[in-house]
Design a protein around this motif. Structure first.
Motif, PDB file in Angstrom:
ATOM      1  N   VAL A 140       0.840  -1.207   0.000  1.00  0.00           N
ATOM      2  CA  VAL A 140       0.000   0.000   0.000  1.00  0.00           C
ATOM      3  C   VAL A 140       0.868   1.248   0.000  1.00  0.00           C
ATOM      4  CG1 VAL A 140      -1.715   1.316   1.296  1.00  0.00           C
ATOM      5  CG2 VAL A 140      -1.896  -1.174   1.168  1.00  0.00           C
ATOM      6  N   LEU A 141       1.914   1.257   0.846  1.00  0.00           N
ATOM      7  CA  LEU A 141       2.808   2.410   0.922  1.00  0.00           C
ATOM      8  C   LEU A 141       3.481   2.678  -0.425  1.00  0.00           C
ATOM      9  CD1 LEU A 141       4.472   1.852   4.402  1.00  0.00           C
ATOM     10  CD2 LEU A 141       3.154   3.851   3.735  1.00  0.00           C
ATOM     11  N   LYS A 142       3.933   1.615  -1.097  1.00  0.00           N
ATOM     12  CA  LYS A 142       4.623   1.777  -2.370  1.00  0.00           C
ATOM     13  C   LYS A 142       3.675   2.302  -3.450  1.00  0.00           C
ATOM     14  CE  LYS A 142       7.423  -1.361  -3.847  1.00  0.00           C
ATOM     15  NZ  LYS A 142       7.931  -2.696  -4.215  1.00  0.00           N
ATOM     16  N   LYS A 143       2.394   1.905  -3.381  1.00  0.00           N
ATOM     17  CA  LYS A 143       1.418   2.399  -4.355  1.00  0.00           C
ATOM     18  C   LYS A 143       1.167   3.885  -4.182  1.00  0.00           C
ATOM     19  CE  LYS A 143      -1.162  -1.908  -5.066  1.00  0.00           C
ATOM     20  NZ  LYS A 143      -2.442  -2.612  -4.814  1.00  0.00           N
ATOM     21  N   ASN A 144       1.290   4.373  -2.937  1.00  0.00           N
ATOM     22  CA  ASN A 144       0.991   5.779  -2.643  1.00  0.00           C
ATOM     23  C   ASN A 144       2.207   6.689  -2.742  1.00  0.00           C
ATOM     24  OD1 ASN A 144      -1.691   5.196  -2.154  1.00  0.00           O
ATOM     25  ND2 ASN A 144      -1.344   4.771   0.016  1.00  0.00           N
ATOM     26  N   ILE A 145       3.337   6.147  -3.200  1.00  0.00           N
ATOM     27  CA  ILE A 145       4.554   6.964  -3.319  1.00  0.00           C
ATOM     28  C   ILE A 145       4.389   7.982  -4.438  1.00  0.00           C
ATOM     29  CG2 ILE A 145       6.955   6.901  -4.093  1.00  0.00           C
ATOM     30  CD1 ILE A 145       7.323   4.339  -2.559  1.00  0.00           C
ATOM     31  N   VAL A 146       4.770   9.212  -4.156  1.00  0.00           N
ATOM     32  CA  VAL A 146       4.793  10.257  -5.180  1.00  0.00           C
ATOM     33  C   VAL A 146       6.177  10.247  -5.830  1.00  0.00           C
ATOM     34  CG1 VAL A 146       4.623  12.724  -5.633  1.00  0.00           C
ATOM     35  CG2 VAL A 146       3.121  11.665  -3.933  1.00  0.00           C
ATOM     36  N   GLN A 147       6.212  10.158  -7.133  1.00  0.00           N
ATOM     37  CA  GLN A 147       7.491  10.140  -7.837  1.00  0.00           C
ATOM     38  C   GLN A 147       8.073  11.550  -7.907  1.00  0.00           C
ATOM     39  OE1 GLN A 147       9.061   7.395  -8.850  1.00  0.00           O
ATOM     40  NE2 GLN A 147       7.413   6.098  -8.107  1.00  0.00           N
ATOM     41  N   PHE A 148       9.232  11.753  -7.284  1.00  0.00           N
ATOM     42  CA  PHE A 148       9.869  13.066  -7.286  1.00  0.00           C
ATOM     43  C   PHE A 148      10.595  13.292  -8.613  1.00  0.00           C
ATOM     44  CE2 PHE A 148       9.191  12.269  -2.886  1.00  0.00           C
ATOM     45  CZ  PHE A 148       9.084  13.506  -2.278  1.00  0.00           C
ATOM     46  N   ASN A 149      10.531  14.515  -9.095  1.00  0.00           N
ATOM     47  CA  ASN A 149      11.254  14.866 -10.318  1.00  0.00           C
ATOM     48  C   ASN A 149      12.678  15.249  -9.947  1.00  0.00           C
ATOM     49  OD1 ASN A 149      11.788  15.440 -12.992  1.00  0.00           O
ATOM     50  ND2 ASN A 149      10.990  17.528 -12.858  1.00  0.00           N
ATOM     51  N   THR A 150      13.428  14.261  -9.445  1.00  0.00           N
ATOM     52  CA  THR A 150      14.785  14.500  -8.957  1.00  0.00           C
ATOM     53  C   THR A 150      15.798  13.935  -9.939  1.00  0.00           C
ATOM     54  OG1 THR A 150      14.017  14.339  -6.667  1.00  0.00           O
ATOM     55  CG2 THR A 150      16.374  14.107  -7.043  1.00  0.00           C
ATOM     56  N   ALA A 151      16.770  14.761 -10.307  1.00  0.00           N
ATOM     57  CA  ALA A 151      17.848  14.285 -11.179  1.00  0.00           C
ATOM     58  C   ALA A 151      18.752  13.366 -10.360  1.00  0.00           C
ATOM     59  CB  ALA A 151      18.646  15.464 -11.718  1.00  0.00           C
ATOM     60  N   LYS A 152      18.778  12.092 -10.712  1.00  0.00           N
ATOM     61  CA  LYS A 152      19.509  11.094  -9.943  1.00  0.00           C
ATOM     62  C   LYS A 152      20.946  10.935 -10.429  1.00  0.00           C
ATOM     63  CE  LYS A 152      16.435   9.385  -7.001  1.00  0.00           C
ATOM     64  NZ  LYS A 152      16.687   9.259  -5.555  1.00  0.00           N
ATOM     65  N   SER A 153      21.828  10.625  -9.493  1.00  0.00           N
ATOM     66  CA  SER A 153      23.226  10.361  -9.833  1.00  0.00           C
ATOM     67  C   SER A 153      23.327   9.064 -10.621  1.00  0.00           C
ATOM     68  CB  SER A 153      24.058  10.256  -8.548  1.00  0.00           C
ATOM     69  OG  SER A 153      25.336   9.731  -8.811  1.00  0.00           O
ATOM     70  N   SER A 154      24.387   8.945 -11.422  1.00  0.00           N
ATOM     71  CA  SER A 154      24.624   7.698 -12.170  1.00  0.00           C
ATOM     72  C   SER A 154      25.777   6.909 -11.573  1.00  0.00           C
ATOM     73  CB  SER A 154      24.932   8.031 -13.641  1.00  0.00           C
ATOM     74  OG  SER A 154      26.077   8.860 -13.737  1.00  0.00           O
ATOM     75  N   ASN A 155      26.298   7.346 -10.433  1.00  0.00           N
ATOM     76  CA  ASN A 155      27.445   6.682  -9.810  1.00  0.00           C
ATOM     77  C   ASN A 155      26.969   5.515  -8.952  1.00  0.00           C
ATOM     78  OD1 ASN A 155      29.826   5.935  -8.630  1.00  0.00           O
ATOM     79  ND2 ASN A 155      30.345   7.942  -7.803  1.00  0.00           N
TER      80      ASN A 155
ATOM     81  N   PHE B  58      41.194   8.909  -3.274  1.00  0.00           N
ATOM     82  CA  PHE B  58      40.116   8.824  -4.261  1.00  0.00           C
ATOM     83  C   PHE B  58      40.392   9.753  -5.441  1.00  0.00           C
ATOM     84  CE2 PHE B  58      38.983  12.146  -1.272  1.00  0.00           C
ATOM     85  CZ  PHE B  58      38.537  13.192  -2.073  1.00  0.00           C
ATOM     86  N   LEU B  59      39.642   9.523  -6.514  1.00  0.00           N
ATOM     87  CA  LEU B  59      39.620  10.431  -7.660  1.00  0.00           C
ATOM     88  C   LEU B  59      38.359  11.276  -7.552  1.00  0.00           C
ATOM     89  CD1 LEU B  59      40.585   7.936 -10.531  1.00  0.00           C
ATOM     90  CD2 LEU B  59      42.098   9.547  -9.353  1.00  0.00           C
ATOM     91  N   TYR B  60      38.421  12.515  -8.054  1.00  0.00           N
ATOM     92  CA  TYR B  60      37.265  13.413  -7.971  1.00  0.00           C
ATOM     93  C   TYR B  60      36.981  13.953  -9.364  1.00  0.00           C
ATOM     94  CZ  TYR B  60      34.078  16.586  -5.521  1.00  0.00           C
ATOM     95  OH  TYR B  60      32.960  17.232  -5.046  1.00  0.00           O
ATOM     96  N   PHE B  61      35.689  13.994  -9.742  1.00  0.00           N
ATOM     97  CA  PHE B  61      35.379  14.377 -11.117  1.00  0.00           C
ATOM     98  C   PHE B  61      34.190  15.324 -11.205  1.00  0.00           C
ATOM     99  CE2 PHE B  61      32.974  10.491 -10.215  1.00  0.00           C
ATOM    100  CZ  PHE B  61      31.704  10.796 -10.677  1.00  0.00           C
ATOM    101  N   ASP B  62      34.125  16.026 -12.326  1.00  0.00           N
ATOM    102  CA  ASP B  62      32.968  16.819 -12.743  1.00  0.00           C
ATOM    103  C   ASP B  62      32.448  16.199 -14.038  1.00  0.00           C
ATOM    104  OD1 ASP B  62      33.245  18.987 -10.711  1.00  0.00           O
ATOM    105  OD2 ASP B  62      35.129  19.340 -11.770  1.00  0.00           O
ATOM    106  N   TYR B  63      31.357  16.768 -14.573  1.00  0.00           N
ATOM    107  CA  TYR B  63      30.834  16.306 -15.856  1.00  0.00           C
ATOM    108  C   TYR B  63      31.001  17.399 -16.907  1.00  0.00           C
ATOM    109  CZ  TYR B  63      28.608  12.249 -13.683  1.00  0.00           C
ATOM    110  OH  TYR B  63      28.382  11.076 -13.034  1.00  0.00           O
TER     111      TYR B  63
ATOM    112  N   ASN C  25      28.740  16.725 -22.387  1.00  0.00           N
ATOM    113  CA  ASN C  25      28.251  15.444 -22.914  1.00  0.00           C
ATOM    114  C   ASN C  25      28.039  14.411 -21.806  1.00  0.00           C
ATOM    115  OD1 ASN C  25      28.323  16.239 -25.689  1.00  0.00           O
ATOM    116  ND2 ASN C  25      30.558  16.011 -25.627  1.00  0.00           N
ATOM    117  N   HIS C  26      28.086  14.874 -20.566  1.00  0.00           N
ATOM    118  CA  HIS C  26      27.930  14.031 -19.379  1.00  0.00           C
ATOM    119  C   HIS C  26      29.029  12.975 -19.269  1.00  0.00           C
ATOM    120  CE1 HIS C  26      25.776  11.769 -16.159  1.00  0.00           C
ATOM    121  NE2 HIS C  26      25.366  12.993 -15.865  1.00  0.00           N
TER     122      HIS C  26
END
Length: 364
Positions: A154-169, A191-196, A199-200
């Motif tokens: 029931v909880l999963k059915k009532n979830i509102v989908q956020f228009n959030t840009a998700k990370s690809s990492n 660690f290594l650190y990066f930007d995009y 062209n992503h």
């Protein structure tokens, strides 16, 4: 049973056959008893596991269905046995509710999280941009199950989908685990650190060379997850987005701890930041229109002391880390916000606004 002439065996041979046959039957009986003893020990726990996972006050489970669920696990159980196991569980502090009838109905209502708490967790995961879409779906499933399988659906059915840009990492969980382990063990990480780029594609900073830092804490801010580190070379704190980190590893080197005067409560530190852009911490005094009181509390916390400054304005003093984002915040409300001091920060704000103005001079 052998159906052959007794003359085939001597009396001694017959005795040996009888002894062997009896031993085999006893061995089978002993094995069965051992198996029954094992099932007797785990059966109450399986009953608790099934009822906790699949029932609630609106979805009880009958005795026959519970027996069928146990059989799926290879455990036989009689109606009386189930009744005795549930009584044992209740006596041991595992609260199982029952509705009496021709077939008793059992359910568990004691949950570690209430439905509103679980819903808040689900929304927080969905709104977090540092969690990838794949891991968001997996985590939503796991959190929903905290409410039990029925209410979880029931909880999963009532979830509102956020228009959030998700990370690809997809390494985010691994990164977090390494960072938390390093903080707890007071070790450095590499660690290594990066930007995009446009062209992503990942563009690694420092020409692809590693960063070596002393992790101090983690901070969640505006949908992103950051690591706060201490840089001994410059005697300052810095922040890195965890979803922009790659190939995070713990190294066998003790982390540098900031001097005592630089150590802080993470909640207080976060309030002094603007968008996790770090800078020199400075006490500033600001005058603001009364209509902005809610915005002031939202950003600096409800404990900030606000003083009346006439009919339309208020005044307050806070510690902030001075950065371009702080100057941008000062300008975002136009004439409703005025920086009163200190003078050197006012001069920096003037330079900031002048640089913005010059950008639009002469139509350029």
């Amino acid at each position: 049973m052998l159906k052959s002439d007794n003359s085939l065996f001597t009396k001694s041979e017959k005795s040996v056959i009888i002894i062997l046959s009896t031993s085999i039957q006893k061995g089978e009986w002993y094995t069965k008893m051992r198996n029954n003893e094992k099932f007797n020990r785990i059966r109450p726990l399986k009953i608790w596991e099934i009822l906790q996972r699949e029932t609630d006050e609106d979805h009880p489970m009958g005795t026959e269905k519970l027996r069928a669920k146990l059989m799926e696990c290879g455990i036989e159980a009689h109606r009386t046995t189930i009744y005795e196991d549930i009584k044992l569980l209740n006596d041991s502090g595992y609260e199982i509710m029952s509705r009496r009838g021709r077939s008793n109905q059992y359910y568990v209502i004691d949950r570690k999280f209430s439905n509103p708490e679980i819903h808040i967790l689900l929304d927080a995961v969905q709104a977090s941009s540092f969690i990838t879409e794949k891991k968001t779906a997996e985590l939503v499933d796991k959190i929903a199950q905290l409410a039990g399988s029925q209410k979880g659906l029931v909880l999963k059915k009532n979830i509102v989908q956020f228009n959030t840009a998700k990370s690809s990492n997809e390494c985010i969980y691994y990164n977090v685990n390494e960072i938390i382990t390093a903080i707890n063990n007071r070790q450095k990480i590499i660690f290594l650190y990066f930007d995009y780029d446009s062209n992503h594609n990942r563009v690694y900073r420092k020409g692809g060379h590693h960063y070596v830092v002393s992790p101090y804490a983690t901070v969640f801010d505006d949908g992103h997850y950051y690591i706060v580190v201490y840089d001994k070379r410059y005697n300052t704190m810095a922040n890195y987005r965890i979803d922009r980190m790659d190939k995070v590893e713990i190294i066998e080197e003790l982390a540098d701890m900031p001097p005592e005067e630089m150590q802080f409560d993470i909640a207080t530190y976060k309030k002094s930041l603007f968008g996790m852009f770090s800078g020199e911490t400075t006490e500033v005094t600001i005058e603001a229109h009364r209509t902005l009181i809610d915005a002031i509390f939202d950003l600096f916390g409800e404990k900030v002391r606000i003083i009346s400054n006439g009919e339309k304005t208020v005044r307050f003093t806070v510690d902030v880390q001075v950065s371009p984002l702080f100057f941008g915040w000062c300008c975002s409300f136009g004439e409703r916000v005025k920086l009163l001091g200190p003078n050197n920060i006012i001069e920096q704000l003037k330079e900031y606004t002048e640089a913005v103005k010059q950008q639009y001079e002469n139509g350029e």
